[in-house]
Design a protein around this motif. Sequence first.
Motif, PDB file in Angstrom:
ATOM      1  N   ASN A  66      51.616  28.752  36.462  1.00  0.00           N
ATOM      2  CA  ASN A  66      50.835  28.555  37.695  1.00  0.00           C
ATOM      3  C   ASN A  66      51.173  29.626  38.733  1.00  0.00           C
ATOM      4  O   ASN A  66      50.279  30.128  39.436  1.00  0.00           O
ATOM      5  CB  ASN A  66      51.105  27.166  38.262  1.00  0.00           C
ATOM      6  N   LYS A  67      52.460  29.966  38.853  1.00  0.00           N
ATOM      7  CA  LYS A  67      52.861  30.991  39.815  1.00  0.00           C
ATOM      8  C   LYS A  67      52.239  32.345  39.463  1.00  0.00           C
ATOM      9  O   LYS A  67      51.726  33.064  40.339  1.00  0.00           O
ATOM     10  CB  LYS A  67      54.383  31.103  39.848  1.00  0.00           C
ATOM     11  N   ASN A  68      52.290  32.682  38.161  1.00  0.00           N
ATOM     12  CA  ASN A  68      51.703  33.958  37.732  1.00  0.00           C
ATOM     13  C   ASN A  68      50.204  34.000  37.995  1.00  0.00           C
ATOM     14  O   ASN A  68      49.652  35.022  38.426  1.00  0.00           O
ATOM     15  CB  ASN A  68      51.968  34.179  36.238  1.00  0.00           C
ATOM     16  N   ILE A  69      49.520  32.866  37.750  1.00  0.00           N
ATOM     17  CA  ILE A  69      48.074  32.804  37.992  1.00  0.00           C
ATOM     18  C   ILE A  69      47.783  32.964  39.482  1.00  0.00           C
ATOM     19  O   ILE A  69      46.890  33.730  39.892  1.00  0.00           O
ATOM     20  CB  ILE A  69      47.494  31.482  37.461  1.00  0.00           C
ATOM     21  N   ASN A  70      48.545  32.223  40.312  1.00  0.00           N
ATOM     22  CA  ASN A  70      48.327  32.303  41.765  1.00  0.00           C
ATOM     23  C   ASN A  70      48.629  33.704  42.296  1.00  0.00           C
ATOM     24  O   ASN A  70      47.906  34.217  43.160  1.00  0.00           O
ATOM     25  CB  ASN A  70      49.199  31.270  42.481  1.00  0.00           C
ATOM     26  N   ASP A  71      49.714  34.308  41.761  1.00  0.00           N
ATOM     27  CA  ASP A  71      50.051  35.672  42.196  1.00  0.00           C
ATOM     28  C   ASP A  71      48.934  36.646  41.821  1.00  0.00           C
ATOM     29  O   ASP A  71      48.587  37.539  42.605  1.00  0.00           O
ATOM     30  CB  ASP A  71      51.367  36.120  41.565  1.00  0.00           C
ATOM     31  N   LYS A  72      48.371  36.468  40.649  1.00  0.00           N
ATOM     32  CA  LYS A  72      47.299  37.348  40.209  1.00  0.00           C
ATOM     33  C   LYS A  72      46.048  37.159  41.069  1.00  0.00           C
ATOM     34  O   LYS A  72      45.368  38.132  41.430  1.00  0.00           O
ATOM     35  CB  LYS A  72      46.968  37.060  38.737  1.00  0.00           C
ATOM     36  N   ILE A  73      45.747  35.906  41.392  1.00  0.00           N
ATOM     37  CA  ILE A  73      44.574  35.628  42.244  1.00  0.00           C
ATOM     38  C   ILE A  73      44.767  36.261  43.622  1.00  0.00           C
ATOM     39  O   ILE A  73      43.849  36.901  44.171  1.00  0.00           O
ATOM     40  CB  ILE A  73      44.358  34.110  42.361  1.00  0.00           C
ATOM     41  N   THR A  74      45.974  36.093  44.168  1.00  0.00           N
ATOM     42  CA  THR A  74      46.254  36.663  45.494  1.00  0.00           C
ATOM     43  C   THR A  74      46.148  38.186  45.461  1.00  0.00           C
ATOM     44  O   THR A  74      45.571  38.808  46.368  1.00  0.00           O
ATOM     45  CB  THR A  74      47.671  36.254  45.949  1.00  0.00           C
ATOM     46  N   GLU A  75      46.705  38.792  44.399  1.00  0.00           N
ATOM     47  CA  GLU A  75      46.645  40.251  44.263  1.00  0.00           C
ATOM     48  C   GLU A  75      45.202  40.739  44.181  1.00  0.00           C
ATOM     49  O   GLU A  75      44.823  41.725  44.850  1.00  0.00           O
ATOM     50  CB  GLU A  75      47.418  40.660  43.008  1.00  0.00           C
ATOM     51  N   ASN A  76      44.385  40.052  43.412  1.00  0.00           N
ATOM     52  CA  ASN A  76      42.985  40.466  43.272  1.00  0.00           C
ATOM     53  C   ASN A  76      42.183  40.228  44.551  1.00  0.00           C
ATOM     54  O   ASN A  76      41.259  40.994  44.865  1.00  0.00           O
ATOM     55  CB  ASN A  76      42.339  39.731  42.102  1.00  0.00           C
ATOM     56  N   LYS A  77      42.537  39.155  45.268  1.00  0.00           N
ATOM     57  CA  LYS A  77      41.871  38.918  46.562  1.00  0.00           C
ATOM     58  C   LYS A  77      42.162  40.055  47.527  1.00  0.00           C
ATOM     59  O   LYS A  77      41.277  40.525  48.249  1.00  0.00           O
ATOM     60  CB  LYS A  77      42.344  37.592  47.159  1.00  0.00           C
ATOM     61  N   THR A  78      43.429  40.487  47.549  1.00  0.00           N
ATOM     62  CA  THR A  78      43.817  41.592  48.437  1.00  0.00           C
ATOM     63  C   THR A  78      43.053  42.864  48.070  1.00  0.00           C
ATOM     64  O   THR A  78      42.538  43.581  48.947  1.00  0.00           O
ATOM     65  CB  THR A  78      45.333  41.830  48.332  1.00  0.00           C
TER      66      THR A  78
END
Length: 417
Positions: A279-291
């Motif tokens: 879940n952390k990796n998924i959330n980190d990836k989503i945040t990175e792509n949002k940025t």
Amino acid sequence: MESEYLTVSQLNAYINKKLKFDTNLKNIYVKGEISNFKTYPSGHSYFTLKDKNSQIPAVMFKGRRQFLKFEPKDGMKVIIKGKVEVYERDGKYQLYATTITEDGIGALHIAFEQLKKKLDKEGLFDDAHKKEIPKYPQRIGVVTASTGAAVKDIIKTIKGRYPYCEVLVFSTLVQGDLAAPQIVRQIIHAQRYDIDTLIVGRGGGSIEDLWPFNEEIVARAIYDCKIPVISAVGHEVDFTIADFVADARAPTPTGAAVLAVPDINEVEYKLKQLTDRLNKNINDKITENKTKLNNIAQKQILKNPESIYEIKGMTLDNLINKLEFASKNIITENKNKLFKLENKNILKNPEEITKMKKEVFLRHVAKLEVLNPLITLKRGYTYAKIDGKVVSSAKDVKSGDKLDVEFDDGVVNTKVI
């Protein structure tokens, strides 16, 4: 009166009877060293028992021999229980052995060491043959007594640690002379089921109680088993042949259950860790792509996409203007060249140009004819060759050379003398 006499047979029988009725010779223990030990096809074993100063012939009949757990050898120091009687045919007394024990070491211990050495030499203990114990089994088989404490401990431990695993019990005797064949049959029977791991064992006891798990047939059945086998015989200090040949050894039946299945609490904890990490990796990836998306969205080109076409349109207009300008220059330049050519005499009088070129060509032909060697030959001259090369000097010719002399109408071959 004729003196009384005895036959040899009567004498030997009399002496034998005396010995048989001697209670001191009916059940004796004799200590000595084995020599000339030999077992005949009949199953009887004959040998000599000796010490430093004396010796006595001995025999162990097949009925007693078959219960020996080890193989007697020459030089082995032993204690023999038996009786002394006369072998009447030969008129000699001998020791009739009922048991043989190595001096200072029990017979079972001797048998254990002999079988262990034999199977180790055959490679039954090699790590290369060990199968991996499955980490997350769905079904476990247990070969043991169905009424003993060992099976209860195994089932309780497995259900407490990993309740998702099914346990199948293959009941067998675990001590006594009939135990080893039953254990072998149940190991073979268990392989007919879809089992991930097989536990073979029993609770603690004396070496005699644990002996079925030191039998060669049990060791070979475990070695041949297609299912990974965990041996769990006795207590932690107990070792059997089954422990050495099995794929894994547990110190106790409970220890075998612990080794066979994981702890459900540890499994759930690891699953939670993996879930949290995922879940952390998924959330980190989503945040990175949002940025990244926000950064792209802030670019001027996306705020005013028409500007892309405006810039490209201006570039296209410039290229068109350059192309038109270059085309006009090329056309003008070629027109000027054409005008100059039209004003030259070559276009007004082309026959004159042809005549002039023909005269030049004929002058060149005349020069070539003067240089033509064939013309020279027609005037009566010749030239000579050696091996295809023209001879230009008399110095180049020596006696014995073959010359090819070429005339206008042919070649003459000659030899220099």
